[in-house]
Enzyme design. Structure first.
Site, PDB file in Angstrom:
ATOM      1  N   GLY A 236       0.891  -1.374  -0.054  1.00 55.21           N
ATOM      2  CA  GLY A 236       0.017   0.175  -0.069  1.00 55.21           C
ATOM      3  C   GLY A 236       0.547   1.069   0.017  1.00 55.21           C
ATOM      4  N   GLY A 281       3.624  -3.332  -4.141  1.00 58.36           N
ATOM      5  CA  GLY A 281       4.122  -3.349  -5.203  1.00 58.36           C
ATOM      6  C   GLY A 281       4.256  -2.115  -6.004  1.00 58.36           C
ATOM      7  N   CYS A 351     -13.088   3.055 -28.461  1.00 56.17           N
ATOM      8  CA  CYS A 351     -14.548   3.685 -28.759  1.00 56.17           C
ATOM      9  C   CYS A 351     -15.540   3.768 -27.660  1.00 56.17           C
ATOM     10  CB  CYS A 351     -15.100   2.693 -29.985  1.00 56.17           C
ATOM     11  SG  CYS A 351     -15.262   1.117 -29.183  1.00 56.17           S
TER      12      CYS A 351
HETATM   13  N1  LLP Z   1      -0.641  -7.367  -1.052  1.00 61.87           N
HETATM   14  C1  LLP Z   1      -1.925  -7.565  -1.398  1.00 61.87           C
HETATM   15  C2  LLP Z   1      -2.653  -8.734  -0.912  1.00 61.87           C
HETATM   16  C3  LLP Z   1      -2.581  -6.722  -2.438  1.00 61.87           C
HETATM   17  O1  LLP Z   1      -3.849  -7.293  -2.714  1.00 61.87           O
HETATM   18  C4  LLP Z   1      -1.914  -5.857  -2.848  1.00 61.87           C
HETATM   19  C5  LLP Z   1      -2.428  -4.798  -3.985  1.00 61.87           C
HETATM   20  C6  LLP Z   1      -0.666  -5.643  -2.612  1.00 61.87           C
HETATM   21  C7  LLP Z   1       0.071  -6.376  -1.619  1.00 61.87           C
HETATM   22  C8  LLP Z   1       0.353  -4.415  -3.326  1.00 61.87           C
HETATM   23  O2  LLP Z   1      -0.429  -3.219  -3.018  1.00 61.87           O
HETATM   24  P1  LLP Z   1       0.415  -1.850  -3.485  1.00 61.87           P
HETATM   25  O3  LLP Z   1       1.555  -1.776  -2.618  1.00 61.87           O
HETATM   26  O4  LLP Z   1       0.783  -2.052  -4.821  1.00 61.87           O
HETATM   27  O5  LLP Z   1      -0.504  -0.606  -2.997  1.00 61.87           O
HETATM   28  N2  LLP Z   1      -4.815  -1.576  -9.331  1.00 61.87           N
HETATM   29  C9  LLP Z   1      -4.768  -0.319  -8.214  1.00 61.87           C
HETATM   30  C10 LLP Z   1      -4.103  -1.072  -7.425  1.00 61.87           C
HETATM   31  C11 LLP Z   1      -4.637  -2.230  -6.640  1.00 61.87           C
HETATM   32  C12 LLP Z   1      -4.014  -2.872  -5.432  1.00 61.87           C
HETATM   33  C13 LLP Z   1      -4.496  -4.352  -5.386  1.00 61.87           C
HETATM   34  N3  LLP Z   1      -3.771  -5.101  -4.369  1.00 61.87           N
HETATM   35  C14 LLP Z   1      -4.320   0.792  -8.817  1.00 61.87           C
HETATM   36  O6  LLP Z   1      -3.837   1.054  -9.983  1.00 61.87           O
HETATM   37  O7  LLP Z   1      -4.093   1.756  -8.270  1.00 61.87           O
END
Ligand code: LLP
Length: 423
Positions: A236, A281, A351
Protein backbone atom coordinates in the site's frame (compact mmCIF):
# COMPACT_ATOMS: atom_id res chain seq x y z
CA UNK A 1 17.33 19.33 -23.39
CA UNK A 2 15.00 20.96 -25.86
CA UNK A 3 11.99 18.74 -25.31
CA UNK A 4 8.68 20.55 -25.09
CA UNK A 5 7.92 19.56 -21.49
CA UNK A 6 10.33 17.24 -19.74
CA UNK A 7 11.50 19.05 -16.60
CA UNK A 8 10.77 16.13 -14.28
CA UNK A 9 12.40 13.33 -16.27
CA UNK A 10 15.32 15.65 -17.07
CA UNK A 11 15.80 16.38 -13.37
CA UNK A 12 16.28 12.68 -12.59
CA UNK A 13 17.91 11.84 -15.92
CA UNK A 14 15.22 9.23 -16.51
CA UNK A 15 16.15 8.57 -20.14
CA UNK A 16 19.92 8.84 -19.53
CA UNK A 17 21.71 9.29 -22.85
CA UNK A 18 18.60 8.25 -24.81
CA UNK A 19 15.94 10.49 -26.34
CA UNK A 20 12.32 9.52 -25.65
CA UNK A 21 11.26 10.53 -29.15
CA UNK A 22 14.01 8.33 -30.59
CA UNK A 23 12.85 5.39 -28.45
CA UNK A 24 9.31 5.96 -29.73
CA UNK A 25 10.61 5.99 -33.27
CA UNK A 26 12.69 2.84 -32.85
CA UNK A 27 10.19 0.69 -30.94
CA UNK A 28 6.89 2.33 -31.83
CA UNK A 29 4.19 3.46 -29.42
CA UNK A 30 2.48 2.72 -27.08
CA UNK A 31 5.72 1.84 -25.30
CA UNK A 32 6.40 1.27 -21.61
CA UNK A 33 9.94 2.46 -20.86
CA UNK A 34 11.54 1.33 -17.58
CA UNK A 35 14.66 2.61 -15.83
CA UNK A 36 16.73 -0.05 -14.09
CA UNK A 37 18.55 2.31 -11.72
CA UNK A 38 15.30 3.76 -10.37
CA UNK A 39 13.89 0.26 -9.87
CA UNK A 40 16.99 -0.77 -7.92
CA UNK A 41 16.86 2.39 -5.85
CA UNK A 42 13.24 1.81 -4.81
CA UNK A 43 14.04 -1.79 -3.85
CA UNK A 44 16.93 -0.68 -1.69
CA UNK A 45 14.94 2.12 -0.01
CA UNK A 46 12.37 -0.39 1.19
CA UNK A 47 14.88 -3.09 2.07
CA UNK A 48 16.47 -0.59 4.42
CA UNK A 49 13.17 0.65 5.84
CA UNK A 50 13.52 -1.16 9.19
CA UNK A 51 16.40 -2.29 11.34
CA UNK A 52 14.52 -4.94 13.28
CA UNK A 53 16.06 -8.41 12.74
CA UNK A 54 13.97 -10.58 10.41
CA UNK A 55 12.69 -7.61 8.40
CA UNK A 56 12.27 -8.18 4.66
CA UNK A 57 10.38 -7.04 1.57
CA UNK A 58 7.93 -9.23 -0.31
CA UNK A 59 7.38 -7.56 -3.70
CA UNK A 60 3.76 -7.90 -4.79
CA UNK A 61 4.08 -8.81 -8.44
CA UNK A 62 0.51 -7.92 -9.41
CA UNK A 63 1.85 -4.38 -9.89
CA UNK A 64 4.17 -5.57 -12.66
CA UNK A 65 5.21 -9.13 -13.41
CA UNK A 66 7.61 -8.73 -16.32
CA UNK A 67 10.32 -11.34 -15.53
CA UNK A 68 13.12 -8.99 -16.63
CA UNK A 69 12.05 -6.60 -13.88
CA UNK A 70 11.45 -9.43 -11.41
CA UNK A 71 15.01 -10.65 -12.01
CA UNK A 72 16.31 -7.22 -10.97
CA UNK A 73 14.07 -7.23 -7.89
CA UNK A 74 15.47 -10.69 -7.04
CA UNK A 75 19.04 -9.47 -7.39
CA UNK A 76 18.17 -6.70 -4.95
CA UNK A 77 17.26 -9.34 -2.37
CA UNK A 78 13.48 -9.04 -2.25
CA UNK A 79 11.20 -12.08 -2.08
CA UNK A 80 7.94 -12.14 -4.05
CA UNK A 81 4.31 -13.11 -3.79
CA UNK A 82 2.03 -14.76 -6.31
CA UNK A 83 -1.73 -14.83 -6.37
CA UNK A 84 -2.31 -16.84 -9.53
CA UNK A 85 -0.61 -19.65 -11.42
CA UNK A 86 0.44 -17.05 -14.02
CA UNK A 87 2.21 -14.88 -11.45
CA UNK A 88 3.88 -17.97 -10.00
CA UNK A 89 5.05 -18.89 -13.49
CA UNK A 90 6.59 -15.43 -13.96
CA UNK A 91 8.29 -15.59 -10.54
CA UNK A 92 9.88 -18.90 -11.45
CA UNK A 93 10.91 -17.61 -14.90
CA UNK A 94 12.70 -14.74 -13.15
CA UNK A 95 14.77 -17.26 -11.20
CA UNK A 96 12.92 -17.19 -7.89
CA UNK A 97 13.14 -20.36 -5.80
CA UNK A 98 9.93 -21.81 -4.40
CA UNK A 99 11.00 -20.98 -0.85
CA UNK A 100 11.11 -17.30 -1.77
CA UNK A 101 7.53 -17.16 -3.07
CA UNK A 102 4.48 -16.63 -0.84
CA UNK A 103 1.14 -17.59 -2.33
CA UNK A 104 -1.28 -14.89 -1.16
CA UNK A 105 -4.58 -16.26 -2.40
CA UNK A 106 -8.16 -15.08 -2.78
CA UNK A 107 -11.03 -17.39 -3.80
CA UNK A 108 -8.81 -19.85 -5.63
CA UNK A 109 -9.99 -23.04 -7.28
CA UNK A 110 -9.10 -26.51 -6.05
CA UNK A 111 -6.72 -26.89 -9.00
CA UNK A 112 -4.92 -23.66 -8.12
CA UNK A 113 -4.65 -24.65 -4.48
CA UNK A 114 -3.17 -28.01 -5.47
CA UNK A 115 -0.76 -26.27 -7.86
CA UNK A 116 0.53 -24.04 -5.05
CA UNK A 117 0.85 -27.02 -2.68
CA UNK A 118 2.62 -29.11 -5.35
CA UNK A 119 5.15 -26.26 -5.66
CA UNK A 120 5.73 -26.48 -1.88
CA UNK A 121 4.72 -22.83 -1.46
CA UNK A 122 3.65 -21.30 1.79
CA UNK A 123 -0.01 -20.52 1.08
CA UNK A 124 -2.03 -17.81 2.77
CA UNK A 125 -5.78 -18.44 2.74
CA UNK A 126 -8.32 -15.71 3.33
CA UNK A 127 -11.50 -17.51 4.34
CA UNK A 128 -12.57 -20.38 6.55
CA UNK A 129 -13.82 -22.18 3.48
CA UNK A 130 -10.40 -22.02 1.80
CA UNK A 131 -8.67 -23.05 5.02
CA UNK A 132 -10.86 -26.14 5.07
CA UNK A 133 -9.97 -26.82 1.44
CA UNK A 134 -6.27 -26.38 2.14
CA UNK A 135 -6.47 -28.74 5.11
CA UNK A 136 -8.23 -31.43 3.12
CA UNK A 137 -5.53 -31.25 0.42
CA UNK A 138 -2.52 -31.00 2.70
CA UNK A 139 -3.36 -32.46 6.12
CA UNK A 140 -0.57 -31.98 8.61
CA UNK A 141 0.86 -29.11 6.53
CA UNK A 142 1.69 -25.50 7.34
CA UNK A 143 -0.52 -22.64 6.29
CA UNK A 144 -0.87 -18.88 6.68
CA UNK A 145 -4.08 -16.93 7.17
CA UNK A 146 -4.95 -13.46 5.99
CA UNK A 147 -6.59 -11.47 8.74
CA UNK A 148 -8.82 -8.47 8.25
CA UNK A 149 -7.76 -6.02 10.96
CA UNK A 150 -10.85 -3.87 10.46
CA UNK A 151 -8.89 -0.76 9.35
CA UNK A 152 -8.80 0.08 5.65
CA UNK A 153 -6.85 2.70 3.65
CA UNK A 154 -6.34 3.64 0.03
CA UNK A 155 -6.63 6.12 -2.83
CA UNK A 156 -10.04 4.89 -4.02
CA UNK A 157 -12.81 2.76 -2.54
CA UNK A 158 -12.01 0.03 -5.08
CA UNK A 159 -8.55 -0.50 -3.53
CA UNK A 160 -9.41 -0.44 0.19
CA UNK A 161 -8.98 -4.03 1.27
CA UNK A 162 -9.71 -4.20 4.96
CA UNK A 163 -12.69 -3.36 7.11
CA UNK A 164 -16.12 -4.94 6.90
CA UNK A 165 -16.91 -3.42 3.50
CA UNK A 166 -14.42 -5.64 1.66
CA UNK A 167 -14.32 -9.24 0.50
CA UNK A 168 -10.86 -9.80 1.99
CA UNK A 169 -9.48 -11.57 5.01
CA UNK A 170 -10.75 -13.52 8.00
CA UNK A 171 -12.38 -11.42 10.70
CA UNK A 172 -10.95 -11.58 14.24
CA UNK A 173 -14.22 -13.03 15.56
CA UNK A 174 -13.64 -16.07 13.34
CA UNK A 175 -10.32 -16.97 14.97
CA UNK A 176 -11.91 -19.70 17.15
CA UNK A 177 -13.26 -21.28 13.94
CA UNK A 178 -9.76 -21.03 12.44
CA UNK A 179 -8.43 -22.90 15.43
CA UNK A 180 -10.98 -25.67 15.01
CA UNK A 181 -10.06 -26.08 11.34
CA UNK A 182 -6.34 -26.14 12.15
CA UNK A 183 -7.05 -28.90 14.66
CA UNK A 184 -9.37 -30.76 12.32
CA UNK A 185 -6.65 -31.01 9.65
CA UNK A 186 -3.63 -31.11 12.01
CA UNK A 187 -2.30 -27.94 10.41
CA UNK A 188 0.40 -25.65 11.75
CA UNK A 189 -0.20 -21.90 11.53
CA UNK A 190 3.04 -20.72 9.90
CA UNK A 191 2.12 -17.10 9.50
CA UNK A 192 -0.39 -14.32 9.29
CA UNK A 193 -0.76 -11.50 6.80
CA UNK A 194 -2.95 -8.54 6.02
CA UNK A 195 -3.23 -5.82 3.38
CA UNK A 196 -5.26 -2.77 4.31
CA UNK A 197 -5.30 -1.00 0.94
CA UNK A 198 -3.31 0.72 -1.74
CA UNK A 199 -1.49 4.06 -1.99
CA UNK A 200 -1.35 5.53 1.50
CA UNK A 201 0.77 8.70 1.78
CA UNK A 202 0.82 9.06 5.59
CA UNK A 203 2.56 6.43 7.75
CA UNK A 204 0.17 6.45 10.74
CA UNK A 205 -2.66 4.23 9.48
CA UNK A 206 -0.24 1.53 8.35
CA UNK A 207 1.67 1.57 11.64
CA UNK A 208 -1.59 1.37 13.55
CA UNK A 209 -2.76 -1.58 11.45
CA UNK A 210 0.54 -3.35 12.20
CA UNK A 211 -0.11 -2.94 15.92
CA UNK A 212 -3.60 -4.31 15.46
CA UNK A 213 -2.24 -7.40 13.68
CA UNK A 214 0.30 -7.99 16.44
CA UNK A 215 -2.38 -7.70 19.10
CA UNK A 216 -4.53 -10.20 17.21
CA UNK A 217 -1.59 -12.62 17.39
CA UNK A 218 -1.22 -11.84 21.11
CA UNK A 219 -4.86 -12.79 21.56
CA UNK A 220 -4.44 -16.22 19.97
CA UNK A 221 -4.10 -19.29 22.16
CA UNK A 222 -0.48 -20.37 22.60
CA UNK A 223 -1.06 -23.58 20.61
CA UNK A 224 -2.17 -21.51 17.63
CA UNK A 225 0.50 -18.82 17.59
CA UNK A 226 3.57 -20.74 18.71
CA UNK A 227 4.71 -21.73 15.19
CA UNK A 228 4.12 -18.40 13.51
CA UNK A 229 7.32 -17.34 11.80
CA UNK A 230 6.03 -15.04 9.04
CA UNK A 231 4.14 -11.85 9.82
CA UNK A 232 3.36 -9.94 6.64
CA UNK A 233 1.87 -6.48 7.12
CA UNK A 234 0.94 -5.98 3.47
CA UNK A 235 1.64 -3.27 0.93
CA UNK A 236 0.00 0.00 0.00
CA UNK A 237 3.04 2.33 0.15
CA UNK A 238 2.06 5.35 -1.94
CA UNK A 239 4.02 7.41 -4.43
CA UNK A 240 3.55 11.08 -5.34
CA UNK A 241 1.71 11.13 -8.68
CA UNK A 242 1.58 14.96 -8.76
CA UNK A 243 5.25 15.45 -9.61
CA UNK A 244 4.83 18.83 -11.29
CA UNK A 245 3.09 20.21 -8.21
CA UNK A 246 5.94 19.04 -6.00
CA UNK A 247 3.79 16.56 -4.05
CA UNK A 248 5.64 15.29 -0.97
CA UNK A 249 6.91 11.73 -0.85
CA UNK A 250 5.79 9.20 1.72
CA UNK A 251 7.98 9.81 4.77
CA UNK A 252 9.89 6.52 4.81
CA UNK A 253 12.09 7.58 7.73
CA UNK A 254 9.02 8.17 9.91
CA UNK A 255 7.38 4.96 8.71
CA UNK A 256 10.53 2.91 9.30
CA UNK A 257 11.17 4.25 12.77
CA UNK A 258 7.50 3.93 13.72
CA UNK A 259 7.53 0.29 12.64
CA UNK A 260 10.86 -0.43 14.30
CA UNK A 261 9.54 0.94 17.55
CA UNK A 262 6.61 -1.46 17.72
CA UNK A 263 8.43 -4.43 16.18
CA UNK A 264 11.47 -4.28 18.48
CA UNK A 265 9.16 -3.94 21.49
CA UNK A 266 6.95 -6.82 20.39
CA UNK A 267 9.93 -9.05 19.65
CA UNK A 268 11.32 -8.29 23.08
CA UNK A 269 7.96 -9.01 24.74
CA UNK A 270 7.21 -12.25 22.90
CA UNK A 271 10.66 -13.65 22.06
CA UNK A 272 9.57 -13.89 18.39
CA UNK A 273 12.45 -14.88 16.09
CA UNK A 274 10.65 -15.12 12.75
CA UNK A 275 10.27 -12.79 9.77
CA UNK A 276 8.48 -9.45 9.50
CA UNK A 277 7.52 -8.70 5.90
CA UNK A 278 6.03 -5.77 4.06
CA UNK A 279 4.34 -6.45 0.72
CA UNK A 280 4.59 -3.40 -1.54
CA UNK A 281 3.90 -3.41 -5.27
CA UNK A 282 3.38 0.16 -6.45
CA UNK A 283 6.26 1.73 -4.50
CA UNK A 284 8.77 -0.61 -6.10
CA UNK A 285 7.78 -0.20 -9.75
CA UNK A 286 5.51 2.82 -10.36
CA UNK A 287 8.16 5.48 -10.72
CA UNK A 288 10.60 3.49 -12.79
CA UNK A 289 8.37 3.73 -15.87
CA UNK A 290 7.20 6.35 -18.35
CA UNK A 291 4.59 5.30 -20.91
CA UNK A 292 5.19 6.80 -24.35
CA UNK A 293 2.41 7.49 -26.83
CA UNK A 294 1.90 9.50 -30.01
CA UNK A 295 -0.47 12.38 -30.60
CA UNK A 296 -2.37 11.24 -33.68
CA UNK A 297 -5.10 13.88 -34.03
CA UNK A 298 -5.87 17.22 -32.44
CA UNK A 299 -9.29 18.86 -32.49
CA UNK A 300 -11.55 21.34 -30.79
CA UNK A 301 -14.95 19.94 -29.84
CA UNK A 302 -16.79 23.00 -28.68
CA UNK A 303 -14.85 24.54 -25.82
CA UNK A 304 -12.63 21.56 -25.25
CA UNK A 305 -9.38 20.88 -27.04
CA UNK A 306 -8.56 17.22 -27.46
CA UNK A 307 -5.20 15.65 -28.15
CA UNK A 308 -6.10 12.21 -29.46
CA UNK A 309 -3.39 9.63 -28.83
CA UNK A 310 -2.73 5.91 -29.16
CA UNK A 311 -2.92 5.59 -25.33
CA UNK A 312 -6.37 4.11 -24.89
CA UNK A 313 -7.47 2.59 -21.61
CA UNK A 314 -6.50 -0.76 -23.03
CA UNK A 315 -2.90 0.45 -22.48
CA UNK A 316 -3.27 2.29 -19.15
CA UNK A 317 -6.50 1.65 -17.30
CA UNK A 318 -5.94 3.59 -14.07
CA UNK A 319 -7.38 7.01 -15.09
CA UNK A 320 -10.60 5.42 -16.36
CA UNK A 321 -10.92 2.85 -13.59
CA UNK A 322 -10.14 5.07 -10.58
CA UNK A 323 -9.99 8.61 -11.95
CA UNK A 324 -6.25 8.42 -11.25
CA UNK A 325 -3.95 11.31 -12.04
CA UNK A 326 -0.71 10.80 -13.97
CA UNK A 327 1.53 13.70 -14.91
CA UNK A 328 2.16 14.27 -18.60
CA UNK A 329 5.28 15.29 -20.48
CA UNK A 330 5.67 16.13 -24.15
CA UNK A 331 8.76 15.20 -26.10
CA UNK A 332 10.25 16.10 -29.42
CA UNK A 333 12.32 19.06 -30.42
CA UNK A 334 10.25 22.17 -30.34
CA UNK A 335 10.58 23.71 -33.76
CA UNK A 336 7.87 26.16 -32.90
CA UNK A 337 9.87 27.62 -29.98
CA UNK A 338 7.08 29.24 -27.97
CA UNK A 339 4.08 26.95 -27.65
CA UNK A 340 1.26 28.58 -25.76
CA UNK A 341 -0.03 26.75 -22.71
CA UNK A 342 -3.72 25.88 -22.81
CA UNK A 343 -6.13 23.42 -21.21
CA UNK A 344 -6.09 20.19 -23.19
CA UNK A 345 -7.71 16.82 -22.75
CA UNK A 346 -5.71 13.76 -23.71
CA UNK A 347 -7.81 10.91 -25.03
CA UNK A 348 -7.07 7.46 -26.41
CA UNK A 349 -8.23 5.52 -29.46
CA UNK A 350 -10.87 3.29 -27.87
CA UNK A 351 -14.51 3.53 -28.92
CA UNK A 352 -15.81 4.79 -25.58
CA UNK A 353 -16.30 8.40 -24.57
CA UNK A 354 -14.82 7.62 -21.15
CA UNK A 355 -11.48 6.91 -22.81
CA UNK A 356 -9.78 9.95 -21.27
CA UNK A 357 -6.26 9.85 -19.88
CA UNK A 358 -6.01 13.42 -18.60
CA UNK A 359 -8.73 16.06 -18.53
CA UNK A 360 -8.34 19.81 -19.03
CA UNK A 361 -4.64 19.90 -18.24
CA UNK A 362 -2.73 23.12 -18.72
CA UNK A 363 -0.04 21.98 -21.17
CA UNK A 364 1.92 23.41 -24.10
CA UNK A 365 -0.21 23.21 -27.22
CA UNK A 366 0.07 19.71 -28.63
CA UNK A 367 0.36 18.86 -32.29
CA UNK A 368 0.06 15.73 -34.35
CA UNK A 369 3.29 13.74 -34.17
CA UNK A 370 4.26 14.87 -30.67
CA UNK A 371 5.31 12.13 -28.29
CA UNK A 372 3.62 12.21 -24.89
CA UNK A 373 5.06 10.62 -21.77
CA UNK A 374 2.80 9.45 -18.96
CA UNK A 375 4.75 9.45 -15.71
CA UNK A 376 4.67 6.83 -12.94
CA UNK A 377 3.19 4.18 -15.21
CA UNK A 378 5.17 1.16 -13.98
CA UNK A 379 2.67 -0.14 -11.42
CA UNK A 380 -0.72 -1.47 -12.58
CA UNK A 381 0.10 -0.16 -16.05
CA UNK A 382 1.07 -3.02 -18.31
CA UNK A 383 -0.24 -5.54 -15.76
CA UNK A 384 -3.80 -4.17 -16.17
CA UNK A 385 -3.59 -3.62 -19.93
CA UNK A 386 -5.68 -5.58 -22.38
CA UNK A 387 -6.26 -6.05 -26.07
CA UNK A 388 -9.70 -4.38 -25.94
CA UNK A 389 -10.83 -3.24 -29.40
CA UNK A 390 -8.55 -6.08 -30.52
CA UNK A 391 -5.49 -3.90 -30.30
CA UNK A 392 -1.99 -5.22 -29.79
CA UNK A 393 -0.71 -5.08 -26.24
CA UNK A 394 2.21 -2.64 -25.91
CA UNK A 395 5.93 -3.27 -26.00
CA UNK A 396 8.24 -2.74 -23.01
CA UNK A 397 11.81 -1.45 -23.05
CA UNK A 398 14.29 -1.35 -20.19
CA UNK A 399 16.96 1.36 -19.98
CA UNK A 400 19.75 -0.57 -18.29
CA UNK A 401 22.02 0.96 -15.69
CA UNK A 402 24.58 1.38 -18.47
CA UNK A 403 22.13 3.59 -20.35
CA UNK A 404 21.27 1.08 -23.07
CA UNK A 405 17.78 0.25 -24.30
CA UNK A 406 16.78 -3.42 -24.10
CA UNK A 407 13.48 -4.72 -25.43
CA UNK A 408 11.93 -6.82 -22.65
CA UNK A 409 8.57 -7.46 -24.32
CA UNK A 410 7.83 -7.06 -28.00
CA UNK A 411 4.57 -5.62 -29.20
CA UNK A 412 1.86 -8.17 -29.87
CA UNK A 413 1.25 -9.35 -33.40
CA UNK A 414 -1.70 -10.75 -35.33
CA UNK A 415 -0.34 -14.20 -34.46
CA UNK A 416 -0.55 -13.39 -30.73
CA UNK A 417 -4.13 -12.19 -31.15
CA UNK A 418 -5.16 -15.43 -32.78
CA UNK A 419 -2.87 -17.88 -30.92
CA UNK A 420 -5.58 -19.18 -28.58
CA UNK A 421 -8.37 -19.41 -31.13
CA UNK A 422 -9.74 -22.82 -31.98
CA UNK A 423 -10.94 -22.99 -35.55
N1 LLP B 1 -0.70 -7.39 -1.13
C1 LLP B 1 -1.97 -7.66 -1.48
C2 LLP B 1 -2.65 -8.79 -0.87
C3 LLP B 1 -2.62 -6.85 -2.42
O1 LLP B 1 -3.88 -7.11 -2.76
C4 LLP B 1 -1.92 -5.76 -3.00
C5 LLP B 1 -2.58 -4.92 -3.99
C6 LLP B 1 -0.59 -5.54 -2.61
C7 LLP B 1 -0.02 -6.37 -1.67
C8 LLP B 1 0.24 -4.43 -3.18
O2 LLP B 1 -0.32 -3.19 -2.98
P1 LLP B 1 0.48 -1.86 -3.39
O3 LLP B 1 1.73 -1.79 -2.54
O4 LLP B 1 0.82 -1.98 -4.83
O5 LLP B 1 -0.46 -0.76 -3.11
N2 LLP B 1 -4.85 -1.41 -9.47
C9 LLP B 1 -4.85 -0.47 -8.38
C10 LLP B 1 -4.17 -1.02 -7.16
C11 LLP B 1 -4.76 -2.34 -6.73
C12 LLP B 1 -4.02 -2.97 -5.60
C13 LLP B 1 -4.45 -4.38 -5.43
N3 LLP B 1 -3.77 -5.07 -4.39
C14 LLP B 1 -4.19 0.83 -8.85
O6 LLP B 1 -3.80 0.91 -10.00
O7 LLP B 1 -4.11 1.78 -8.08
Amino acid sequence: MTDIRSAYTDSISFFGPLEPAALAEQYGTPLYVYNESILRQRCSELKNLCKVPGFGVNYSVKANSNPALLAIVREEGLVVDAMSPGELHMDLLAGYKEEDILYISNNISAAEMRNAIDHHLVVSVDSLSQLDMYGSFNPGGSVMIRLNPGIGAGHHKKVITAGKETKFGILPEDLPAVQSLLEKHHLTLAGVNQHIGSCFMEPDGYIKACSVLLSLIDGMPESMRSHINIIDFGGGFGIPYHKYEGEARLDLAALGSGLDEILFAWKEKTGYTGRFLIEPGRYIVAECSVLLGTVEAVKNNGERRYAGTDLGFNVLQRPVMYGSFHDVEIYGKDKNASRAEMPQTISGNICESGDILAKDRLLPEMHEGDIVGILDAGAYGFSMSSSYNTRFMPAEVLITKDGEARLIRRRQTYEDLTAALVR
